[in-house]
Design an enzyme around this catalytic site. Structure first.
Site, short mmCIF file in Angstrom:
data_model
loop_
_atom_site.label_atom_id
_atom_site.label_comp_id
_atom_site.label_asym_id
_atom_site.label_seq_id
_atom_site.Cartn_x
_atom_site.Cartn_y
_atom_site.Cartn_z
N GLY A 9 -11.66 -1.52 -1.53
CA GLY A 9 -10.97 -1.31 -0.25
C GLY A 9 -9.48 -1.14 -0.43
CG ASN A 10 -6.93 -4.16 -1.59
OD1 ASN A 10 -6.61 -4.10 -0.42
ND2 ASN A 10 -7.29 -5.29 -2.17
CE LYS A 122 -14.43 -8.65 0.39
NZ LYS A 122 -14.23 -7.98 -0.90
CE LYS A 207 -15.63 -2.74 -3.81
NZ LYS A 207 -14.96 -2.62 -5.15
CE LYS A 265 -12.20 -4.86 -7.86
NZ LYS A 265 -12.26 -5.74 -6.68
#
Length: 311
Positions: A9-10, A122, A207, A265
Site C-alpha cells: 500500500g505504501n 496492522k 496483504k 513480508k
C-alpha cells in the site's frame, strides 16, 4: 511461470505524499509500467495493500456523523474496487489488447477467535507525530503504535485461513488473463455460530500473509513482494543498517522484524519457500524485473537451491 506479485500500500501511496486521487494515480501508473514489464510470457496474479487507503476511507466515514461509520470489511471492499479499477485501467493501457485484465473482489476467511483481535498491529491511514497520534487515540478510541519514526492507527490483523474464489482465479489464469485479486489482504469474513454461514468482520488482513497463502494455493512458481525499500535490512534505521541479498528462510527467520511492516513480508516469504521449495523475493517495486531475474532484492531460497546465509 506463474507469479504472484504483491504491491505494498505504501508503494502505491508514498508516506510523504498527501493521499489525493492524483497522487495515487501517479503511483499506480508507475507501478503499472513495472508490472507490465514482467507480465509478458508469465501467468500473473497481482495483489495489493490498502493500509493508507482504508485508513483514509475510515476517517472520511467518521467525519459524516449522521450515520454510523461503515465497518472495516466494507471499507476494505471499497478500496479493492478503487485500487483494482485504477490498476486494471493502467495495465490495460500498457498491455496488448489480447491480454485480458480482471479485478476480483476476494473474500478471505479468518478465525473470529484469532488473538489478533485483542492485540491490533496492522497500521492503516495517515502518519502522525506522537502528540497527534495520542490526541487522535483519545478522541477516536484508536489503538496507535510506532511506524518507523512516526505513529499510525493500528487495527486487528487476523491470520488468513482460506482464500475464497480460487476457482474463479484459476479459470481466468487458464484463459490468459492477468488477475488482480485479494486486494488489501482480502475482505475479512468469519464463520457464524452455525459453522456454515459467513459474515464480514472488523479487521484488515495483512496483504503479504494473504499473498503468500494465495501463492501456495495457486502453486505459483515465485512470490514477489514489492514494497518501497530495496531489500530486507538488518538494523534498519541504524548507521550500520545493511541489506540482505541471498538468504535461506531459516537464516531470515532467526532475526526480528517490525510486526506492522517488514515482519509479515518476511513471514510470508519464508512460509512460501518452506512449503513449496520455490523462490520468494522482497524488494523495491522499481526493480521488479531485476527481482524476478534474481539480481535485486532479498532472494529467499532453500539451501539446496544455492542460497547462502544472511549476507
Amino acid at each position: 511461470m506463474r507469479l504472484v506479485v504483491a504491491l505494498g500500500g505504501n508503494a502505491l501511496l508514498q508516506r510523504s505524499e498527501p493521499p489525493t486521487a492524483e497522487n495515487q494515480l501517479d503511483n499506480i501508473r508507475r507501478a503499472a509500467v513495472q508490472i507490465a514489464g514482467v507480465a509478458a510470457g508469465h501467468e500473473l496474479v497481482l495483489t495489493h495493500g490498502n493500509g493508507p487507503q482504508v485508513g483514509l476511507l475510515a476517517l472520511q466515514a467518521a467525519a459524516y456523523t449522521s450515520v454510523e461509520a461503515y465497518p472495516l470489511d466494507v471499507l476494505g471492499a471499497q478500496t479493492d474496487g478503487m485500487i483494482g479499477y485504477l490498476l486494471e485501467q493502467e495495465l490495460a493501457n500498457l498491455l496488448p489488447p489480447s491480454r485480458a485484465v480482471a479485478t476480483l473482489l476476494t473474500r478471505v476467511e479468518v478465525d473470529p477467535n484469532d488473538p489478533a483481535f485483542e492485540h491490533p498491529t496492522k497500521p492503516i491511514g495517515a502518519v502522525y507525530t506522537q502528540a497527534e497520534a495520542e490526541r487522535a487515540a483519545a478522541e477516536k478510541h484508536w489503538a496507535i503504535a510506532p511506524d518507523g519514526t512516526a505513529f499510525r492507527r493500528v487495527v486487528a490483523s487476523p491470520k488468513p485461513l482460506r482464500v475464497l474464489g480460487l476457482r474463479s482465479i484459476r479459470l481466468l489464469l487458464e484463459h490468459g488473463a492477468l488477475v488482480i485479486a485479494a486486494g488489501g489482504g482480502g475482505i475479512p469474513v468469519a464463520r457464524g455460530d452455525d459453522g456454515h454461514s459467513l459474515q464480514g468482520i472488523e479487521a484488515v488482513i495483512d496483504k503479504d500473509l494473504c499473498s503468500g497463502l494465495l501463492a501456495r494455493e495457486l502453486d505459483a512458481d515465485c512470490l514477489i513482494i514489492a514494497t518501497d525499500v530495496a531489500a530486507v535490512y538488518l538494523d534498519w534505521g541504524q548507521p550500520n543498517q545493511r541489506a540482505i541479498g541471498k538468504v535461506t528462510p531459516q537464516a531470515l527467520a532467526a532475526h526480528d522484524f517490525a510486526a506492522g511492516s517488514m515482519g509479515p513480508k518476511v513471514e510470508a516469504a519464508c512460509a512460501f519457500v518452506l512449503a513449496t521449495g520455490k523462490r520468494a523475493v522482497i524488494g523495491s517495486l522499481d526493480h521488479i524485473e531485476e527481482m524476478l531475474a534474481g539480481s535485486a532484492g532479498t532472494q529467499v531460497r532453500l539451501a539446496s537451491a544455492g542460497s547462502a546465509a544472511v549476507l
